[in-house]
Design a protein around this motif. Structure first.
Motif, short mmCIF file in Angstrom:
data_model
loop_
_atom_site.label_atom_id
_atom_site.label_comp_id
_atom_site.label_asym_id
_atom_site.label_seq_id
_atom_site.Cartn_x
_atom_site.Cartn_y
_atom_site.Cartn_z
N ILE A 1 0.83 -1.21 0.00
CA ILE A 1 0.00 0.00 0.00
C ILE A 1 0.87 1.26 0.00
O ILE A 1 0.53 2.25 -0.64
N LYS A 2 2.01 1.22 0.67
CA LYS A 2 2.90 2.40 0.69
C LYS A 2 3.59 2.59 -0.65
O LYS A 2 3.68 3.70 -1.16
N ASN A 3 4.11 1.50 -1.22
CA ASN A 3 4.91 1.61 -2.45
C ASN A 3 4.07 1.77 -3.71
O ASN A 3 4.42 2.52 -4.60
N GLU A 4 2.96 1.04 -3.80
CA GLU A 4 2.21 1.02 -5.05
C GLU A 4 0.95 1.86 -5.05
O GLU A 4 0.50 2.29 -6.11
N PHE A 5 0.35 2.07 -3.88
CA PHE A 5 -0.97 2.68 -3.86
C PHE A 5 -1.07 3.95 -3.02
O PHE A 5 -2.16 4.45 -2.80
N ASN A 6 0.05 4.47 -2.55
CA ASN A 6 0.02 5.64 -1.67
C ASN A 6 -0.61 6.85 -2.33
O ASN A 6 -1.26 7.65 -1.68
N THR B 1 -3.98 -6.80 5.33
CA THR B 1 -3.39 -6.88 6.67
C THR B 1 -3.90 -5.73 7.53
O THR B 1 -4.34 -4.69 7.00
N GLU B 2 -3.83 -5.90 8.83
CA GLU B 2 -4.29 -4.86 9.75
C GLU B 2 -3.46 -3.58 9.60
O GLU B 2 -4.00 -2.48 9.68
N LEU B 3 -2.15 -3.71 9.37
CA LEU B 3 -1.31 -2.52 9.19
C LEU B 3 -1.70 -1.75 7.93
O LEU B 3 -1.69 -0.52 7.91
N ALA B 4 -2.08 -2.48 6.88
CA ALA B 4 -2.52 -1.83 5.65
C ALA B 4 -3.83 -1.08 5.89
O ALA B 4 -4.02 0.04 5.41
N LYS B 5 -4.75 -1.70 6.65
CA LYS B 5 -6.02 -1.03 6.97
C LYS B 5 -5.78 0.25 7.76
O LYS B 5 -6.38 1.28 7.50
N GLU B 6 -4.86 0.17 8.73
CA GLU B 6 -4.56 1.33 9.56
C GLU B 6 -3.94 2.45 8.71
O GLU B 6 -4.31 3.61 8.84
N PHE B 7 -3.00 2.09 7.83
CA PHE B 7 -2.38 3.07 6.95
C PHE B 7 -3.43 3.74 6.07
O PHE B 7 -3.41 4.96 5.87
#
Length: 190
Positions: free
Chosen positions: A154-159, A173-179
């Motif tokens: 999510i950070k590299n491709e979809f930010n 993942t939960e970290l992706a949901k939080e981000f």
């Protein structure tokens, strides 16, 4: 609110309108028999044969089967496949899919047609509802058809995306949901 906060708020609002205005100048290509949708989209977008993306308003069963096999049997289907092979983003209007108009379709046949749709979605063609297409064309969105959406991805491709659409099979993942929450990114499963 102090003066700096007010100025910052005004800047954000102005930037939002500038970005929105630039998006409305987007160049799109439309094929299919839905003239009402074409007319509606022409009010917000420039319609051209060399558009940034292709909106397919109608597709027959024969064309859908051919596309799912990575081939074509007529000029209409050839156009869709060639644009896909050239990397153009393609949206297929759900209500324009021919088999969906039948109400008493046998379950086993319905399952087969849904499999064809899943195949073409894996190729990157997005099936969208008629009422949602303008929003999808306006918003910067990405689509994931399979796999896992984790923090790194999510950070590299979809930010830069404000909307990430994915098939129901994609795990998040939960970290992706939080981000996504912290960065106001919508996660939509279809």
């Amino acid at each position: 609110m102090n003066e700096e906060n007010i100025i910052e708020l005004i800047k954000k609002e102005v930037m939002r309108y500038i970005k929105f205005d630039n998006i409305l100048n987007k160049n799109i290509e439309i094929i299919g028999e839905d003239l009402l949708l074409k007319d509606e989209l022409s009010k917000k977008f420039e319609i051209s044969d060399k558009g940034e993306c292709l909106v397919v308003t109608t597709i027959g069963i024969k064309e859908m089967v051919a596309l799912s096999q990575g081939t074509y049997d007529n000029d209409y289907c050839e156009k869709i496949l060639k644009e896909l092979l050239n990397g153009k983003k393609i949206f297929l209007i759900e209500e324009g899919i021919a088999w969906r108009k039948y109400k008493k379709i046998p379950l086993s046949l319905k399952v087969i047609y849904e499999e064809y749709e899943k195949k073409i979605e894996k190729y990157g063609i997005q099936i969208s509802k008629r009422l949602e297409i303008q929003e999808k064309l306006i918003k910067k969105s990405k689509y994931i058809s399979e796999g896992i959406l984790d923090l790194k991805k999510i950070k590299n491709e979809f930010n830069s995306s404000k909307v990430i659409e994915m098939s129901k099979d994609v795990k998040i993942t939960e970290l992706a949901k939080e981000f996504a929450r912290e960065n106001e990114i919508k996660l939509l499963k279809r």
